[in-house]
Design a protein around this motif. Structure first.
Motif, mmCIF file in Angstrom:
data_model
loop_
_atom_site.group_PDB
_atom_site.id
_atom_site.type_symbol
_atom_site.label_atom_id
_atom_site.label_comp_id
_atom_site.label_asym_id
_atom_site.label_seq_id
_atom_site.Cartn_x
_atom_site.Cartn_y
_atom_site.Cartn_z
ATOM 1 N N ASP A 92 0.864 -1.179 0.000
ATOM 2 C CA ASP A 92 0.000 0.000 0.000
ATOM 3 C C ASP A 92 0.901 1.230 0.000
ATOM 4 O OD1 ASP A 92 -2.432 -1.358 0.036
ATOM 5 O OD2 ASP A 92 -2.453 -1.483 2.224
ATOM 6 N N ASP A 93 0.528 2.220 -0.774
ATOM 7 C CA ASP A 93 1.304 3.461 -0.884
ATOM 8 C C ASP A 93 0.349 4.647 -0.754
ATOM 9 O OD1 ASP A 93 3.233 5.421 -1.448
ATOM 10 O OD2 ASP A 93 3.151 5.057 -3.613
ATOM 11 N N PRO A 94 -0.208 4.834 0.459
ATOM 12 C CA PRO A 94 -1.218 5.884 0.623
ATOM 13 C C PRO A 94 -0.697 7.292 0.348
ATOM 14 C CG PRO A 94 -0.579 4.976 2.757
ATOM 15 C CD PRO A 94 0.053 4.116 1.693
ATOM 16 N N ALA A 95 0.610 7.519 0.516
ATOM 17 C CA ALA A 95 1.171 8.851 0.269
ATOM 18 C C ALA A 95 1.542 9.062 -1.197
ATOM 19 C CB ALA A 95 2.401 9.067 1.151
ATOM 20 N N GLY A 96 1.415 8.008 -2.012
ATOM 21 C CA GLY A 96 1.712 8.140 -3.437
ATOM 22 C C GLY A 96 3.191 8.358 -3.731
ATOM 23 N N LEU A 97 4.064 7.693 -2.983
ATOM 24 C CA LEU A 97 5.503 7.863 -3.195
ATOM 25 C C LEU A 97 5.977 7.225 -4.497
ATOM 26 C CD1 LEU A 97 6.923 7.201 0.387
ATOM 27 C CD2 LEU A 97 6.416 9.391 -0.696
ATOM 28 N N PHE A 98 5.383 6.086 -4.872
ATOM 29 C CA PHE A 98 5.823 5.410 -6.088
ATOM 30 C C PHE A 98 5.488 6.276 -7.298
ATOM 31 C CE2 PHE A 98 5.187 1.324 -3.574
ATOM 32 C CZ PHE A 98 6.550 1.120 -3.377
ATOM 33 N N ASN A 99 6.509 6.583 -8.107
ATOM 34 C CA ASN A 99 6.306 7.416 -9.287
ATOM 35 C C ASN A 99 7.031 6.866 -10.513
ATOM 36 O OD1 ASN A 99 8.998 8.010 -8.777
ATOM 37 N ND2 ASN A 99 8.640 10.138 -8.211
ATOM 38 N N SER A 100 7.514 5.612 -10.418
ATOM 39 C CA SER A 100 8.262 5.008 -11.516
ATOM 40 C C SER A 100 8.046 3.493 -11.493
ATOM 41 C CB SER A 100 9.745 5.346 -11.343
ATOM 42 O OG SER A 100 10.520 4.838 -12.403
ATOM 43 N N SER A 101 8.233 2.857 -12.638
ATOM 44 C CA SER A 101 8.035 1.406 -12.763
ATOM 45 C C SER A 101 6.629 1.014 -12.308
ATOM 46 C CB SER A 101 9.087 0.635 -11.961
ATOM 47 O OG SER A 101 10.386 1.000 -12.347
ATOM 48 N N LEU A 102 5.655 1.802 -12.694
ATOM 49 C CA LEU A 102 4.286 1.602 -12.215
ATOM 50 C C LEU A 102 3.518 0.548 -13.007
ATOM 51 C CD1 LEU A 102 3.322 5.344 -11.614
ATOM 52 C CD2 LEU A 102 4.169 3.679 -9.948
ATOM 53 N N ASP A 103 4.048 0.148 -14.160
ATOM 54 C CA ASP A 103 3.348 -0.804 -15.010
ATOM 55 C C ASP A 103 3.699 -2.255 -14.718
ATOM 56 O OD1 ASP A 103 2.135 1.323 -16.302
ATOM 57 O OD2 ASP A 103 3.674 1.428 -17.859
ATOM 58 N N GLY A 104 4.733 -2.479 -13.931
ATOM 59 C CA GLY A 104 5.170 -3.843 -13.657
ATOM 60 C C GLY A 104 4.242 -4.579 -12.708
ATOM 61 N N ASN A 105 4.357 -5.895 -12.711
ATOM 62 C CA ASN A 105 3.513 -6.718 -11.841
ATOM 63 C C ASN A 105 4.094 -6.896 -10.451
ATOM 64 O OD1 ASN A 105 1.641 -7.203 -13.875
ATOM 65 N ND2 ASN A 105 2.816 -8.922 -14.674
ATOM 66 N N VAL A 106 5.387 -6.602 -10.277
ATOM 67 C CA VAL A 106 6.036 -6.894 -9.000
ATOM 68 C C VAL A 106 6.698 -5.655 -8.398
ATOM 69 C CG1 VAL A 106 7.736 -8.359 -7.830
ATOM 70 C CG2 VAL A 106 6.425 -9.281 -9.742
ATOM 71 N N ARG A 107 7.610 -5.029 -9.117
ATOM 72 C CA ARG A 107 8.389 -3.906 -8.579
ATOM 73 C C ARG A 107 7.640 -2.577 -8.694
ATOM 74 N NH1 ARG A 107 12.037 -6.601 -11.792
ATOM 75 N NH2 ARG A 107 11.848 -5.003 -13.384
ATOM 76 N N ARG A 108 8.070 -1.656 -7.848
ATOM 77 C CA ARG A 108 7.666 -0.254 -7.940
ATOM 78 C C ARG A 108 8.884 0.556 -7.533
ATOM 79 N NH1 ARG A 108 4.015 -2.098 -10.187
ATOM 80 N NH2 ARG A 108 1.790 -1.816 -9.921
ATOM 81 N N ALA A 109 8.986 1.773 -8.053
ATOM 82 C CA ALA A 109 10.157 2.587 -7.748
ATOM 83 C C ALA A 109 9.760 4.019 -7.412
ATOM 84 C CB ALA A 109 11.132 2.571 -8.926
ATOM 85 N N ILE A 110 10.693 4.677 -6.747
ATOM 86 C CA ILE A 110 10.570 6.098 -6.424
ATOM 87 C C ILE A 110 11.777 6.784 -7.050
ATOM 88 C CG2 ILE A 110 10.471 7.831 -4.598
ATOM 89 C CD1 ILE A 110 9.549 5.494 -2.703
ATOM 90 N N ASP A 111 11.526 7.669 -7.996
ATOM 91 C CA ASP A 111 12.593 8.478 -8.585
ATOM 92 C C ASP A 111 12.650 9.797 -7.824
ATOM 93 O OD1 ASP A 111 13.073 6.531 -10.463
ATOM 94 O OD2 ASP A 111 12.270 7.663 -12.165
ATOM 95 N N ILE A 112 13.820 10.117 -7.307
ATOM 96 C CA ILE A 112 14.005 11.364 -6.560
ATOM 97 C C ILE A 112 14.960 12.239 -7.355
ATOM 98 C CG2 ILE A 112 14.703 12.397 -4.366
ATOM 99 C CD1 ILE A 112 14.290 9.490 -3.173
ATOM 100 N N ARG A 113 14.520 13.439 -7.667
ATOM 101 C CA ARG A 113 15.314 14.377 -8.450
ATOM 102 C C ARG A 113 15.959 15.425 -7.541
ATOM 103 N NH1 ARG A 113 11.646 12.166 -11.309
ATOM 104 N NH2 ARG A 113 11.899 11.743 -13.520
ATOM 105 N N GLU A 114 16.971 16.064 -8.078
ATOM 106 C CA GLU A 114 17.691 17.078 -7.311
ATOM 107 C C GLU A 114 16.720 18.123 -6.777
ATOM 108 O OE1 GLU A 114 21.643 19.919 -7.676
ATOM 109 O OE2 GLU A 114 20.822 18.997 -9.490
#
Length: 145
Positions: A92-114
């Motif tokens: 569960d990601d209630p804060a919506g941190l995941f913003n990358s690799s959202l289409d996969g069935n297993v992984r999710r990622a968070i991209d953090i920019r400068e």
């Protein structure tokens, strides 16, 4: 010229005996910019969220944090520091941190920019949820007899 280091398994160390934690220290220092600072900050938050986390160095130079399995990795690219959660799609990601690799069935990622801020409370909750998920999937010890 720097020597390439090949790490074949999670318990491997460099020829000079460097542990995975020291190798991560080296990566943070070698980056020497906002990405190193961010990787160090993420690392600190992971350790705060799970004091029993194990640091590994896999796939020819990727910091990995584990507890009963992989929690997440910390990759660095030119424009982002990427935290990839091995089982992120199941969290569960209630804060919506995941913003990358959202289409996969297993992984999710968070991209953090400068310059981006981290929602530390939400990130630590996500890390704890990943640890709990790993623990729930842990195979029971084999019984002898």
């Amino acid at each position: 010229m720097k020597k390439a280091v090949t790490v074949k398994n999670s318990s491997a160390t460099k020829a000079d005996g460097a542990s995975p934690s020291r190798m991560i220290d080296g990566r943070i220092k070698e980056l020497g910019d906002w990405r190193g600072d961010m990787l160090g900050r993420i690392r600190g938050l992971i350790k705060e969220a799970d004091p029993d986390v194990v640091e590994e160095w896999k796939w020819r130079g990727v910091p990995v944090w584990e507890h009963d399995g992989i929690i997440c990795t910390g990759e660095t690219y030119k424009a982002v520091v990427k935290m990839t959660f091995a089982k992120g799609a199941a969290l569960d990601d209630p804060a919506g941190l995941f913003n990358s690799s959202l289409d996969g069935n297993v992984r999710r990622a968070i991209d953090i920019r400068e310059g981006e801020k981290i929602n530390e409370k939400a990130l630590k909750a996500l890390i704890r949820a990943a640890v709990a998920l790993n623990a729930s999937k842990k195979k029971p010890a084999k019984r002898s007899g």
